[in-house]
Design an enzyme around this catalytic site. Structure first.
Site, short mmCIF file in Angstrom:
data_model
loop_
_atom_site.label_atom_id
_atom_site.label_comp_id
_atom_site.label_asym_id
_atom_site.label_seq_id
_atom_site.Cartn_x
_atom_site.Cartn_y
_atom_site.Cartn_z
N HIS A 46 5.99 -4.09 -7.82
CA HIS A 46 4.61 -4.26 -7.35
C HIS A 46 4.21 -2.95 -6.64
CE1 HIS A 46 1.53 -7.60 -6.32
NE2 HIS A 46 0.97 -6.45 -5.95
N ARG A 48 5.95 -16.51 -5.28
CA ARG A 48 6.02 -15.24 -6.01
C ARG A 48 6.05 -14.10 -4.99
NH1 ARG A 48 1.50 -11.62 -7.99
NH2 ARG A 48 2.51 -10.25 -9.51
N ASN A 102 -3.68 -12.07 -13.39
CA ASN A 102 -4.33 -11.95 -12.10
C ASN A 102 -5.82 -11.84 -12.35
OD1 ASN A 102 -1.76 -11.83 -11.10
ND2 ASN A 102 -1.90 -9.73 -10.32
N GLU A 112 -2.04 -14.47 -9.68
CA GLU A 112 -2.88 -14.17 -8.51
C GLU A 112 -4.30 -14.62 -8.75
OE1 GLU A 112 -2.97 -10.09 -7.12
OE2 GLU A 112 -0.80 -9.90 -7.37
N TYR A 130 -9.73 -11.88 -10.53
CA TYR A 130 -10.57 -11.88 -9.34
C TYR A 130 -12.05 -11.91 -9.67
CZ TYR A 130 -6.37 -11.06 -6.67
OH TYR A 130 -5.13 -11.21 -6.10
N GLU A 135 0.48 -5.69 -12.72
CA GLU A 135 -0.74 -4.91 -12.97
C GLU A 135 -0.49 -3.44 -13.31
OE1 GLU A 135 -3.50 -5.48 -9.76
OE2 GLU A 135 -3.68 -7.61 -10.13
C1 FCB Z 1 -4.18 -7.23 -6.86
C2 FCB Z 1 -2.81 -6.85 -6.33
C3 FCB Z 1 -2.45 -7.53 -5.04
C4 FCB Z 1 -3.64 -7.61 -4.09
C5 FCB Z 1 -4.83 -8.21 -4.80
C6 FCB Z 1 -6.03 -8.39 -3.92
O1 FCB Z 1 -4.66 -6.22 -7.65
O2 FCB Z 1 -1.83 -7.17 -7.28
O3 FCB Z 1 -1.37 -6.85 -4.48
O4 FCB Z 1 -3.91 -6.38 -3.58
O5 FCB Z 1 -5.16 -7.42 -5.90
#
Ligand code: FCB
Length: 471
Positions: A131, A87, A308, A374, A310, A176
């Site tokens: 992006h 990607r 995505n 992600e 985290y 995002e």
């Molecule tokens: C996301 C982004 C990516 C990177 C990660 C850590 O928000 O899409 O580009 O910065 O965080």
């Protein structure tokens, strides 16, 4: 911190379904460099990163990982990891300088070579069209708060699709939009760096409109080519839990979930903005500039939702001093720590919220397959004397989160793939180069790439999973 390496359940082999995709992700401005070459013009990130004080260390993407010049080696690196999908994003100002007019032949040529290189290496290209690197000229004309930008984006998408649509199957419109709109225009923490909440909300709507318009244009073009493609959008999502079981914290969690997640998911999949969020926005003097027919465009069916993930959020209605409103009179919605280990970003590691999120998505927005576009972690890597990088924490993070995906699938979530963020260390936006998310280390002096232990572990996990299916 506990650095015990957690293996996914069921021994060391993942039990994800056949056809599951494995990849790594990057983004143009974070890796390419070559910002003034071959006709590329400035994006909002060039302007922002060159504004003193905006980015840690005043770092910028001028050189980054020099991927523009090292692309074939980087593709070989992905192949060496045995991954089936890559990607990456296309730099809008590289292929359409200034954000309008014809394509720049040299700019699009780079991506044509990249796609050819990937296909020759039997790696599926997965394109993200946006992006975050809006051409500066479009920002000067009002940026995403200006409705016209949505139409410019659709034109750009159609032009790129015309060149690559015959051989690229996977297309993501936006990465995002929450970050583009809110961090960019409302909170001033990313390019272009405004602190104007109503402008941020206008940007939300125009980003979604741009997504819908681009989706329609690409779908039409794919039908004309008789090329079945997979079209989607990537959202950054999490879970919002109330910090305590009081009505005030429960309402704060509702507000956070609304502004971060439902404000995007509902129009995309239900064709309407959530009523409670509209009410919250109105109370803050902000309005979604919806025109007739917009929501039909935005909810044009898509084939895949990119997620995505985290961290999860624990939400309080009080700020650190116990106030319910900030200095501007805005009602407090604060993400509070729950005392779990954190990554170098300060983000808490809560893999169980990942499972919860994926299960919730499949229940609340059924019918659309999910791909994890992600997931990954920054840690302070210290290379050993022989240059190897024993990034046990990153490996544990990935293992725990793959485990969480597996658990979500077991509970019925339709997850079809996982892309680790990121292939290699890169320009981490406002944090500059100090935060390293790569499973491959980049020495920014020499541009040397070194596989970290996490890359080797990931490669071996994917191989073991393939072997388990074959055998
Ligand atoms: C996301 C982004 C990516 C990177 C990660 C850590 O928000 O899409 O580009 O910065 O965080």
């Amino acid at each position: 911190m506990d650095t015990t390496l957690t293996q996914p359940t069921g021994g060391s082999t993942l039990t994800l379904p056949a056809g599951f995709r494995w990849g790594v992700a990057t983004a143009a401005y974070q890796i390419e460099g070559a910002v003034a070459e071959d006709g590329r013009t400035k994006s909002i990130w060039d302007t922002y990163s060159h504004t003193p004080g905006r980015v840690d260390g005043d770092d910028n993407g001028d050189v980054a990982c020099d991927h523009y010049h090292r692309m074939p080696q980087d593709v070989a690196l992905i192949r060496s990891l045995g991954l089936d999908t890559y990607r990456f994003s296309i730099s809008w100002p590289r292929v359409q300088p200034g954000g309008s007019g014809a394509l720049n032949p040299k700019g699009i040529d780079f991506y044509q070579r990249l796609v050819d290189e990937l296909l020759a290496a039997e790696i599926d290209p997965w394109i993200t069209l946006y992006h975050w690197d809006l051409p500066q000229e479009l920002e000067d004309a009002g940026g995403w708060p200006n409705r016209d930008t949505a139409y410019r984006f659709a034109d750009y998408a159609a032009l790129v699709f015309d060149k690559l649509g015959d051989r690229v199957d996977n297309w993501t419109t936006l990465n995002e939009p929450w970050c583009s709109a809110m961090l960019g225009y409302a909170y001033g923490r990313q390019a272009p760096g405004y602190e104007d909440f109503p402008a941020g909300i206008r940007a939300v709507h125009h980003l979604l409109l741009g997504h819908g318009l681009a989706t329609q244009r690409m779908r039409e073009a794919a039908t004309a080519l008789d090329h079945p493609i997979k079209l989607g959008i990537t959202l950054n999502l999490g879970t919002a839990h109330p910090a305590t079981d009081t009505p005030e914290d429960r309402d704060a969690a509702r507000r956070a979930d609304g502004l971060n997640s439902r404000l995007y998911l509902d129009p995309l999949f239900r064709g309407s903005y959530p009523a409670d969020v509209i009410e919250d926005l109105t109370a803050r003097g902000a309005e979604l500039p919806v025109q007739e027919g917009d929501l039909e465009v935005i909810s044009t069916p898509i084939d895949v939702l990119g997620v995505n993930y985290y961290t999860g959020w624990l939400i309080s209605h009080l700020d650190e001093d116990g106030n319910t409103h900030d200095a501007d009179g805005v009602i407090v919605t604060r993400d509070v720590p729950r005392g779990r280990p954190v990554t170098a970003m300060g983000w808490e590691i809560v893999p169980e919220c990942f499972t919860e999120l994926l299960v919730r998505l499949s229940q609340d927005y059924p019918g659309v397959p999910i791909v994890i576009t992600e997931n990954g972690a920054a840690f302070e890597d210290s290379p050993a004397a022989d240059g190897s990088i024993h990034d046990v924490e990153r490996t544990a993070y990935i293992a725990e989160h793959l485990n969480a995906v597996q658990e979500a699938v077991a509970q019925g979530a339709d997850v079809r793939g996982y892309f680790c963020w990121s292939l290699m260390d890169n320009f981490e936006w406002s944090y500059g180069y100090e935060k390293r998310f790569g499973i491959v280390r980049v020495d920014y002096q020499t541009q040397e790439r070194t596989l970290k232990d996490s890359a080797i572990w990931y490669r071996d996990q994917v191989q073991a999973w393939r072997d388990s299916l074959a055998g």
